[in-house]
Design a protein around this motif. Structure first.
Motif, short mmCIF file in Angstrom:
data_model
loop_
_atom_site.label_atom_id
_atom_site.label_comp_id
_atom_site.label_asym_id
_atom_site.label_seq_id
_atom_site.Cartn_x
_atom_site.Cartn_y
_atom_site.Cartn_z
N LEU A 92 0.82 -1.21 0.00
CA LEU A 92 0.00 0.00 0.00
C LEU A 92 0.86 1.26 0.00
O LEU A 92 0.50 2.27 -0.64
N ILE A 159 -3.75 0.06 -6.00
CA ILE A 159 -4.82 -0.05 -5.00
C ILE A 159 -5.92 -0.99 -5.48
O ILE A 159 -6.46 -1.79 -4.71
N GLY A 160 -6.24 -0.90 -6.78
CA GLY A 160 -7.25 -1.81 -7.33
C GLY A 160 -6.81 -3.26 -7.25
O GLY A 160 -7.62 -4.14 -6.94
N SER A 161 -5.52 -3.51 -7.51
CA SER A 161 -5.01 -4.88 -7.43
C SER A 161 -5.04 -5.40 -6.01
O SER A 161 -5.33 -6.58 -5.77
N LEU A 162 -4.75 -4.52 -5.05
CA LEU A 162 -4.78 -4.93 -3.65
C LEU A 162 -6.18 -5.34 -3.21
O LEU A 162 -6.33 -6.16 -2.30
N GLN A 163 -7.18 -4.77 -3.85
CA GLN A 163 -8.56 -5.15 -3.53
C GLN A 163 -8.82 -6.60 -3.91
O GLN A 163 -9.73 -7.25 -3.37
N LEU A 164 -8.02 -7.11 -4.86
CA LEU A 164 -8.17 -8.50 -5.31
C LEU A 164 -7.33 -9.47 -4.48
O LEU A 164 -7.43 -10.68 -4.67
#
Length: 214
Positions: A92, A159-164
């Motif tokens: 992050l 950030i979008g990838s971390l949501q996955l």
């Protein structure tokens, strides 16, 4: 005419820095996270940073400020991940950093003081009579906007990838982010050179030996 005599060594140094402070630590963390856990992964990332600096120092090689800063940042992120036992926080932090960089570049362009002009003058000899031209300053403003947009996209992807999940975040940080950075550098360079040539300013690449580029 503008001679890019210091550009090639700068590009080589930036590429080496990208590998040493982004790709290798991320790969180490990704591999060890699944085999030995977050403690081993974060410790390996910190160990890599220390090893990189120590080896350069032992072999008498120059320790550029960019390398020291980059390794310090990676070590700090790994230390946070180690203290919190969270790989999520490790991934992050650079995403937030990209977001802040985006604000810096876009903001500097918005107020008419593009930070790209100051950065360019650090590596390229730009005469005042060229810098003072309106179209040249406009080019640096446009490049600042392009780079700021690329950092915004990088932050969004991270950030979008971390949501996955952490695995997707690792892939984004270790592969997508460096790829986007290289593409953004190429686009900004081509845009700048093309804009200067439209202004009647010739841009040439000076010959640089391998030893000078190291």
């Amino acid at each position: 005419m503008i001679e890019l005599s210091a550009l090639w060594p700068t590009v080589l140094q930036a590429g080496r820095l990208l590998v040493e402070t982004v790709i290798v630590p991320t790969v180490l963390l990704a591999v060890l996270l699944h085999t030995s856990g977050i403690v081993a992964g974060a410790s390996a990332a910190i160990g890599w940073c220390v090893l990189t600096v120590v080896l350069r120092w032992c072999f008498g090689r120059r320790l550029p400020a960019s390398l020291l800063l980059g390794t310090a940042v990676v070590a700090e992120r790994a230390a946070v991940a180690l203290a919190t036992s969270s790989a999520f926080l490790y991934l992050l932090q650079p995403a937030l950093g990209s977001g802040l960089m985006s604000l810096l570049f876009i903001g500097s362009a918005a107020i008419g003081r593009p930070v790209t002009l100051r950065l360019a003058r650090d590596v390229i000899a730009l005469p005042d009579h060229i810098v003072d031209r309106h179209e040249v300053r406009r080019m640096f403003t446009q490049v600042a906007l392009l780079w700021g947009l690329s950092r915004l996209i990088d932050a969004g992807l991270s950030i979008g990838s971390l949501q996955l999940g952490v695995n997707a975040g690792m892939l984004s940080r270790g592969l997508l982010s460096p790829t986007l950075t290289v593409i953004a550098i190429g686009v900004c360079a081509m845009w700048g050179i093309r804009s200067l040539r439209r202004c009647g300013i010739t841009v040439c690449m000076a010959r640089t030996s391998v030893d000078e580029a190291r």
